[in-house]
Design an enzyme around this catalytic site. Sequence first.
Site, PDB file in Angstrom:
ATOM      1  N   THR B  17      78.084  40.433 -11.540  1.00  0.00           N
ATOM      2  CA  THR B  17      76.770  41.090 -11.520  1.00  0.00           C
ATOM      3  C   THR B  17      76.226  41.305 -10.108  1.00  0.00           C
ATOM      4  O   THR B  17      75.203  41.949  -9.918  1.00  0.00           O
ATOM      5  CB  THR B  17      75.740  40.290 -12.342  1.00  0.00           C
ATOM      6  OG1 THR B  17      75.788  38.930 -11.905  1.00  0.00           O
ATOM      7  CG2 THR B  17      76.042  40.361 -13.817  1.00  0.00           C
ATOM      8  N   GLU B  20      78.526  43.713  -4.729  1.00  0.00           N
ATOM      9  CA  GLU B  20      79.949  43.941  -4.463  1.00  0.00           C
ATOM     10  C   GLU B  20      80.775  43.835  -5.739  1.00  0.00           C
ATOM     11  O   GLU B  20      81.650  44.650  -6.005  1.00  0.00           O
ATOM     12  CB  GLU B  20      80.478  42.897  -3.464  1.00  0.00           C
ATOM     13  CG  GLU B  20      79.797  42.924  -2.131  1.00  0.00           C
ATOM     14  CD  GLU B  20      80.418  43.966  -1.216  1.00  0.00           C
ATOM     15  OE1 GLU B  20      81.624  43.874  -0.983  1.00  0.00           O
ATOM     16  OE2 GLU B  20      79.686  44.866  -0.768  1.00  0.00           O
ATOM     17  N   LYS B  43      73.939  34.339 -17.052  1.00  0.00           N
ATOM     18  CA  LYS B  43      73.868  35.694 -17.612  1.00  0.00           C
ATOM     19  C   LYS B  43      74.825  35.883 -18.789  1.00  0.00           C
ATOM     20  O   LYS B  43      75.123  37.021 -19.176  1.00  0.00           O
ATOM     21  CB  LYS B  43      74.141  36.740 -16.525  1.00  0.00           C
ATOM     22  CG  LYS B  43      73.058  36.733 -15.457  1.00  0.00           C
ATOM     23  CD  LYS B  43      73.044  37.985 -14.609  1.00  0.00           C
ATOM     24  CE  LYS B  43      71.855  37.926 -13.641  1.00  0.00           C
ATOM     25  NZ  LYS B  43      71.957  38.870 -12.543  1.00  0.00           N
ATOM     26  N   ILE B  96      88.442  37.250  -3.037  1.00  0.00           N
ATOM     27  CA  ILE B  96      88.134  38.267  -2.036  1.00  0.00           C
ATOM     28  C   ILE B  96      87.201  37.699  -0.956  1.00  0.00           C
ATOM     29  O   ILE B  96      87.283  38.082   0.198  1.00  0.00           O
ATOM     30  CB  ILE B  96      87.426  39.484  -2.707  1.00  0.00           C
ATOM     31  CG1 ILE B  96      88.231  40.004  -3.899  1.00  0.00           C
ATOM     32  CG2 ILE B  96      87.137  40.588  -1.703  1.00  0.00           C
ATOM     33  CD1 ILE B  96      89.609  40.518  -3.582  1.00  0.00           C
ATOM     34  N   THR B  97      86.333  36.789  -1.333  1.00  0.00           N
ATOM     35  CA  THR B  97      85.291  36.231  -0.465  1.00  0.00           C
ATOM     36  C   THR B  97      85.784  35.865   0.936  1.00  0.00           C
ATOM     37  O   THR B  97      86.795  35.193   1.086  1.00  0.00           O
ATOM     38  CB  THR B  97      84.708  34.961  -1.126  1.00  0.00           C
ATOM     39  OG1 THR B  97      84.362  35.271  -2.464  1.00  0.00           O
ATOM     40  CG2 THR B  97      83.485  34.453  -0.371  1.00  0.00           C
ATOM     41  N   GLU B  98      85.014  36.289   1.937  1.00  0.00           N
ATOM     42  CA  GLU B  98      85.314  35.944   3.326  1.00  0.00           C
ATOM     43  C   GLU B  98      84.317  34.896   3.791  1.00  0.00           C
ATOM     44  O   GLU B  98      83.138  34.972   3.460  1.00  0.00           O
ATOM     45  CB  GLU B  98      85.180  37.199   4.203  1.00  0.00           C
ATOM     46  CG  GLU B  98      85.354  36.891   5.670  1.00  0.00           C
ATOM     47  CD  GLU B  98      85.303  38.127   6.572  1.00  0.00           C
ATOM     48  OE1 GLU B  98      85.094  39.236   6.047  1.00  0.00           O
ATOM     49  OE2 GLU B  98      85.468  37.952   7.794  1.00  0.00           O
ATOM     50  N   TYR B 160      96.104  48.806   4.796  1.00  0.00           N
ATOM     51  CA  TYR B 160      95.835  50.177   4.345  1.00  0.00           C
ATOM     52  C   TYR B 160      96.570  51.158   5.249  1.00  0.00           C
ATOM     53  O   TYR B 160      97.154  52.139   4.803  1.00  0.00           O
ATOM     54  CB  TYR B 160      94.331  50.511   4.362  1.00  0.00           C
ATOM     55  CG  TYR B 160      93.417  49.526   3.659  1.00  0.00           C
ATOM     56  CD1 TYR B 160      93.924  48.599   2.742  1.00  0.00           C
ATOM     57  CD2 TYR B 160      92.039  49.525   3.898  1.00  0.00           C
ATOM     58  CE1 TYR B 160      93.079  47.694   2.112  1.00  0.00           C
ATOM     59  CE2 TYR B 160      91.200  48.636   3.270  1.00  0.00           C
ATOM     60  CZ  TYR B 160      91.722  47.712   2.385  1.00  0.00           C
ATOM     61  OH  TYR B 160      90.886  46.823   1.775  1.00  0.00           O
ATOM     62  N   GLU B 210      99.975  38.466  11.898  1.00  0.00           N
ATOM     63  CA  GLU B 210      99.124  38.503  13.081  1.00  0.00           C
ATOM     64  C   GLU B 210      99.195  37.151  13.764  1.00  0.00           C
ATOM     65  O   GLU B 210      99.815  36.219  13.239  1.00  0.00           O
ATOM     66  CB  GLU B 210      97.686  38.879  12.710  1.00  0.00           C
ATOM     67  CG  GLU B 210      97.016  37.900  11.760  1.00  0.00           C
ATOM     68  CD  GLU B 210      95.667  38.403  11.228  1.00  0.00           C
ATOM     69  OE1 GLU B 210      95.470  39.625  11.127  1.00  0.00           O
ATOM     70  OE2 GLU B 210      94.831  37.552  10.913  1.00  0.00           O
ATOM     71  N   HIS B 248      89.415  37.161  12.245  1.00  0.00           N
ATOM     72  CA  HIS B 248      89.854  36.259  11.178  1.00  0.00           C
ATOM     73  C   HIS B 248      89.840  34.815  11.655  1.00  0.00           C
ATOM     74  O   HIS B 248      90.248  34.530  12.780  1.00  0.00           O
ATOM     75  CB  HIS B 248      91.293  36.587  10.758  1.00  0.00           C
ATOM     76  CG  HIS B 248      91.417  37.885  10.024  1.00  0.00           C
ATOM     77  ND1 HIS B 248      92.601  38.594   9.993  1.00  0.00           N
ATOM     78  CD2 HIS B 248      90.534  38.597   9.304  1.00  0.00           C
ATOM     79  CE1 HIS B 248      92.421  39.692   9.270  1.00  0.00           C
ATOM     80  NE2 HIS B 248      91.172  39.715   8.849  1.00  0.00           N
TER      81      HIS B 248
END
Lengths: 389, 291
Positions: B17, B20, B43, B96-98, B160, B210, B248
């Site tokens: 909800t 994002e 909810k 996904i959370t950073e 990407y 990296e 990062h």
Amino acid sequence: MKIHEFQAKQIFRKYQVPTPDGGLALDSEKARLIASEIGHFPVVVKAQIHAGGRGKGGGVQLAHSLEEVTQHADSIIGMNLVTHQTGPEGKNVKQVLVEAGVNIEKELYLSLVPDRETACILVVASEAGGMDIEEVAAATPEKIIKVPINPLIGIQSFHCRKVSFGLNLPAPVVKEFSQMLTRLYQLFVENDCSMVEINPLVITKEDKVLALDAKMDFDDNALFRHKDLLEFRDLDEEDPLDVKASKYNLNYINLDGTVGNMVNGAGLAMAVMDTIKLAGAEPANFLDVGGGATAEMVENGFKIILSDDKVKAILINIFGGILRCDILANGVVEAARKTEIGVPLVVRMEGTNVEEGRRILAESGLKLFTANDMKSAGEIVAKIVASSP
Amino acid sequence: MSVFVNSDTRLLVQGITGKEGQFHTRQCVDYGTHVVAGVTPGKGGLDMDGIPIFNGVKTAVEQTRANCSMIFVPPPFAADAIMESIDAGIDLIVAITEGIPVLDMMKIKQMIDSSGSRLIGPNCPGIITPGQAKIGIMPAQIHKPGGPIGVVSRSGTLTYEVVFQLTGQGIGQTTCIGIGGDPINGTNFIDCIEAFENDPETKGIVMVGEIGGNAEEDAAEFIKSNVTKPVIGFIAGITAPPGRRMGHAGAIISGGSGTAQAKIDALQKAGVHVCENLGYIGEMCAEIFLF
């Protein structure tokens, strides 16, 4: 977030990790007062900057009288201290820690760090204290003890015994050392540290354990639950442009080259820096405006890059995923107008609505170069800086 | 074939909800992903676009047979959300959370290693099997379904770029996995490379690394003795200065280890084709992946 030695020692004392008596002085008068309160000599006068290697650079001095305290404090406060960690430009010293000298029997190294491999908190200890631990690790790896602690279990007595006996501590010291290590572990987890280092940790002739030095670094991602630690942040120790960028929530690092660059995403930003270098130029910065950059972030990014005098050209490389290229192009045009960019601008963008984005840039009347892919973007910008005075 | 996710994946979204969560859930649905449930504590009983919302993961799993969860919960609560999914026995958790604190991730790593769940991320774009399921925030249109290349990467937009160049050369992907830019993550390079090696439809692998840590070096060791398929590697950060965190949390050269050059050397020794300039990775793939 790094803090000063005197601040780390304040936190140590809160957790009953023993440190020498002493206090912070901003001038020699206060330094003298602290020394006389300590009441015996020698005392140590230590420059307070974030970088290590202070001793070798002349930032740590032993004083045997009040006159010497005044003398050392006067010479250290205001000095430009150059160490292997400050870079050749050095760091201006604003304050000194004045501490009681101690009767050292043995110098040890002790640190706690998170270990990526084992997902444990790693206790690293060595009998070769006072030295650069990386040199010890390279020359005599057998002198380094590593004890991983599973964060779900926490520190236990056997962990402490492993470290104590590994360090060949004399029997009378083992108990006190273990208590200290346990409290240090608590300090580490309760404050979300990313490093606690004591070098040297000393055993005194009276069999006492004492943290002669203290280095602490905190996990920036965990500062939301440690608002109290934020008061320890010293903006003077950080690059002014880095500080400005952090206010805008941008990931920025100032570097030595002449090509300013703005990219969305940290990995891509690094790859763009590399591309600039491979094309024969040098990046002036690392700037990640975030995977989902907004027009506002782009504008703030421009402001930061343009406040760096070294910049002779700017390369923008945005991979529009969720963010559409047309919106981004409008952001670039808007920001370019507002900030009056005086250096050549190279834009490469790709992704959703890229044709529309390119049209907006072309029709904006802005003097800019468009690149169709990454390799040509690097080549164009390198050519520009090579021919600029 | 594909790895970890396919058209049978039944997705549950934790934090459905939020702004994002809502946006990206809709993007996943549009792509054809089966989103069967959402979880937002308090909810339960409501729905989003007809997707039922539950108060907890366990109930959601019982009622919808969800086998995968995607996490959009903000950093202070993300660790708890991941643990809730592990506790509910979810097969695949995509975080996904950073910005999750390292100490939280350590506990999760210890917990997940003794469970049957797999975690992808955190701080990652997610995972996509083009044409079948998108679980994450990556732009769908740059991908090309049908394989034959598997992509694994520590970075979002960098992935990407690589995928975009692959597709530009007419090369499709089996599955693309973003393992995330944090120092401690769930699934590593080796897990993904092993899965690609075992996937008959994947004919070649692209790994994007990296600076920081030893994950690429470990992967090189693994590739040397276990991988028969061609691997192309790229390492970002050859110009990164030591001691500075490059965006990062995991991208930092410390104590002389974790440099791009050390990683490139290790990969080359393992027979990996290393691409030094990202601008050419598409062309290089077209040359090397001749099937």
